[in-house]
Scaffold this active site. Structure first.
Site, PDB file in Angstrom:
ATOM      1  N   MET A 140     -34.448  25.104   4.202  1.00 64.27           N
ATOM      2  CA  MET A 140     -34.523  26.527   3.869  1.00 64.27           C
ATOM      3  C   MET A 140     -33.333  27.034   3.052  1.00 64.27           C
ATOM      4  O   MET A 140     -32.945  28.190   3.170  1.00 64.27           O
ATOM      5  CB  MET A 140     -34.663  27.355   5.160  1.00 64.27           C
ATOM      6  CG  MET A 140     -35.819  26.931   6.039  1.00 64.27           C
ATOM      7  SD  MET A 140     -37.378  26.807   5.150  1.00 64.27           S
ATOM      8  CE  MET A 140     -38.058  28.420   5.477  1.00 64.27           C
ATOM      9  N   ARG A 141     -32.759  26.190   2.232  1.00 63.90           N
ATOM     10  CA  ARG A 141     -31.644  26.620   1.387  1.00 63.90           C
ATOM     11  C   ARG A 141     -32.024  26.546  -0.081  1.00 63.90           C
ATOM     12  O   ARG A 141     -32.762  25.638  -0.486  1.00 63.90           O
ATOM     13  CB  ARG A 141     -30.431  25.713   1.606  1.00 63.90           C
ATOM     14  CG  ARG A 141     -29.878  25.778   3.005  1.00 63.90           C
ATOM     15  CD  ARG A 141     -29.161  27.086   3.224  1.00 63.90           C
ATOM     16  NE  ARG A 141     -28.667  27.174   4.599  1.00 63.90           N
ATOM     17  CZ  ARG A 141     -28.009  28.224   5.061  1.00 63.90           C
ATOM     18  NH1 ARG A 141     -27.767  29.269   4.296  1.00 63.90           N
ATOM     19  NH2 ARG A 141     -27.608  28.257   6.303  1.00 63.90           N
ATOM     20  N   LEU A 142     -31.478  27.492  -0.864  1.00 65.02           N
ATOM     21  CA  LEU A 142     -31.679  27.439  -2.307  1.00 65.02           C
ATOM     22  C   LEU A 142     -30.914  26.255  -2.866  1.00 65.02           C
ATOM     23  O   LEU A 142     -29.797  25.978  -2.430  1.00 65.02           O
ATOM     24  CB  LEU A 142     -31.123  28.716  -2.948  1.00 65.02           C
ATOM     25  CG  LEU A 142     -31.814  30.018  -2.589  1.00 65.02           C
ATOM     26  CD1 LEU A 142     -31.063  31.189  -3.213  1.00 65.02           C
ATOM     27  CD2 LEU A 142     -33.259  29.995  -3.057  1.00 65.02           C
ATOM     28  N   ASN A 161     -40.932  18.991  -3.018  1.00 63.07           N
ATOM     29  CA  ASN A 161     -40.998  20.062  -2.019  1.00 63.07           C
ATOM     30  C   ASN A 161     -42.444  20.285  -1.589  1.00 63.07           C
ATOM     31  O   ASN A 161     -43.370  20.063  -2.364  1.00 63.07           O
ATOM     32  CB  ASN A 161     -40.445  21.361  -2.633  1.00 63.07           C
ATOM     33  CG  ASN A 161     -40.360  22.481  -1.609  1.00 63.07           C
ATOM     34  OD1 ASN A 161     -40.074  22.242  -0.428  1.00 63.07           O
ATOM     35  ND2 ASN A 161     -40.616  23.700  -2.035  1.00 63.07           N
ATOM     36  N   HIS A 163     -44.741  23.420  -0.218  1.00 69.30           N
ATOM     37  CA  HIS A 163     -44.659  24.875  -0.097  1.00 69.30           C
ATOM     38  C   HIS A 163     -45.957  25.399   0.537  1.00 69.30           C
ATOM     39  O   HIS A 163     -47.050  25.064   0.067  1.00 69.30           O
ATOM     40  CB  HIS A 163     -44.447  25.511  -1.476  1.00 69.30           C
ATOM     41  CG  HIS A 163     -44.360  26.992  -1.399  1.00 69.30           C
ATOM     42  ND1 HIS A 163     -43.231  27.638  -0.939  1.00 69.30           N
ATOM     43  CD2 HIS A 163     -45.278  27.952  -1.658  1.00 69.30           C
ATOM     44  CE1 HIS A 163     -43.464  28.941  -0.929  1.00 69.30           C
ATOM     45  NE2 HIS A 163     -44.691  29.166  -1.363  1.00 69.30           N
TER      46      HIS A 163
HETATM   47  C1  GRF Z   1     -43.630  23.902   6.378  1.00 67.45           C
HETATM   48  O1  GRF Z   1     -44.606  24.901   6.496  1.00 67.45           O
HETATM   49  C2  GRF Z   1     -43.322  23.630   4.928  1.00 67.45           C
HETATM   50  O2  GRF Z   1     -44.402  23.847   4.072  1.00 67.45           O
HETATM   51  C3  GRF Z   1     -42.244  24.641   4.632  1.00 67.45           C
HETATM   52  O3  GRF Z   1     -41.482  24.728   5.809  1.00 67.45           O
HETATM   53  C4  GRF Z   1     -42.281  24.349   6.926  1.00 67.45           C
HETATM   54  C5  GRF Z   1     -41.536  23.246   7.612  1.00 67.45           C
HETATM   55  O4  GRF Z   1     -42.086  22.887   8.835  1.00 67.45           O
HETATM   56  N1  GRF Z   1     -41.505  24.269   3.458  1.00 67.45           N
HETATM   57  P1  GRF Z   1     -41.512  21.620   9.621  1.00 67.45           P
HETATM   58  O5  GRF Z   1     -40.013  21.826   9.780  1.00 67.45           O
HETATM   59  O6  GRF Z   1     -41.841  20.389   8.831  1.00 67.45           O
HETATM   60  O7  GRF Z   1     -42.203  21.651  10.956  1.00 67.45           O
END
Ligand code: GRF
Length: 275
Positions: A140-142, A161, A163
């Protein structure tokens, strides 16, 4: 379709629960994914994904972003550190980047410099394991052009990635919530190579799922996640088999999947979505 003979070496970055990482590990164990996870790294010590990796005997590392971002360092010292430790001119990098939306230049450059320092630490760790690809799995980082430029070259993208939305709709951190809150009748998932924009890189694959009347956001997320697990591994298998082709259209890099079973794969994702 048989698995590729050569396994991809993957570095996986996680910030949270790591269920996508787990899905990859399960498929590797069942010999359904031609890859090995050589290292898992996180920006947070508490990320449960690290626990999953340790359980699977995979080396783990943390670069504590919060610690770095909240550190009290004088702006000039920061610029100096970034120039000497990472060979990066922050002002120049700031002109190239489109991800930080802080309007005040000094604050923006300060943030950018701290991100670069964190990424530098990350790159040094990851490169010890010589990964072929860096898989973002809920990281969750840029990522700044410094990190992406280290792994991406012209026509060769090495950061992937997943998404949780049908891009270009709903980029950012809340794909499922945004899809749900908008009242969409179909949601989607996108696997793409990361470029310097926010969820703008060349798309490898997309899948869709329906939103039914009376659905709750958690039901929607779980429906999507089940498809995510299949998609991520499938895309990696395509890469391992050399079935992804990069080309340019309207000056932009695109990806074509050259798998004779492509339509069958899409049907299987749709069946999962409608099950
Ligand atoms: C997933 O929904 C993915 O698409 C998004 O972050 C979430 C990560 O879930 N980028 P996890 O940590 O793999 O359970």
């Amino acid at each position: 379709m048989p698995l590729a003979e050569n396994k991809l070496r993957l570095a996986v970055l996680v910030s949270g629960s790591g269920t996508n990482l787990q899905a990859m590990l399960d498929r590797m164990e069942r010999r359904e994914l031609a890859a090995e996870v050589v290292v898992v790294a996180s920006d947070r010590t508490e990320a449960f994904g690290l626990e999953r990796a340790r359980h699977a005997g995979i080396p783990t590392h943390v670069v504590d972003y919060a610690d770095l971002l909240h550190s009290d360092q004088d702006f000039n010292t920061l610029l100096h550190r970034v120039r000497h430790e990472c060979s990066v001119d922050v002002v120049e990098l700031d002109e190239r980047q489109h991800i930080l939306r802080i309007s005040e230049p000094i604050r923006r450059r300060e943030r950018l410099a701290k991100l670069v320092l964190a990424e530098h630490a990350l790159v040094q760790i990851l490169d010890c394991y010589q990964p072929d690809y860096i898989c973002l799995a809920g990281f969750m980082r840029l990522l700044t052009p410094y990190f992406l430029g280290h792994y991406n070259q012209e026509n060769s993208y090495r950061v992937i990635n997943i998404h949780p939305a049908l891009l270009p709709a709903f980029p950012g951190q809340h794909g499922y919530q945004d899809t749900f809150a908008y009242g969409c009748k179909w949601g989607g998932i996108t696997v793409h190579f990361a470029d310097e924009g926010e969820d703008t890189g060349p798309i490898i694959a997309q899948a869709v799922y329906p939103l039914w009347p009376g659905d709750h956001i958690d039901t929607v997320r779980n429906r999507g996640l089940r498809i995510e697990y299949e998609m991520y591994s499938q895309c990696l298998n395509w890469i391992a088999r050399g079935q992804l082709m990069m080309y340019h259209e309207a000056g932009k890099p695109r990806v074509a999947v050259a798998d004779p079973g492509y339509a069958e794969v899409l049907r299987s994702w749709l069946a999962l979505a409608l099950a």
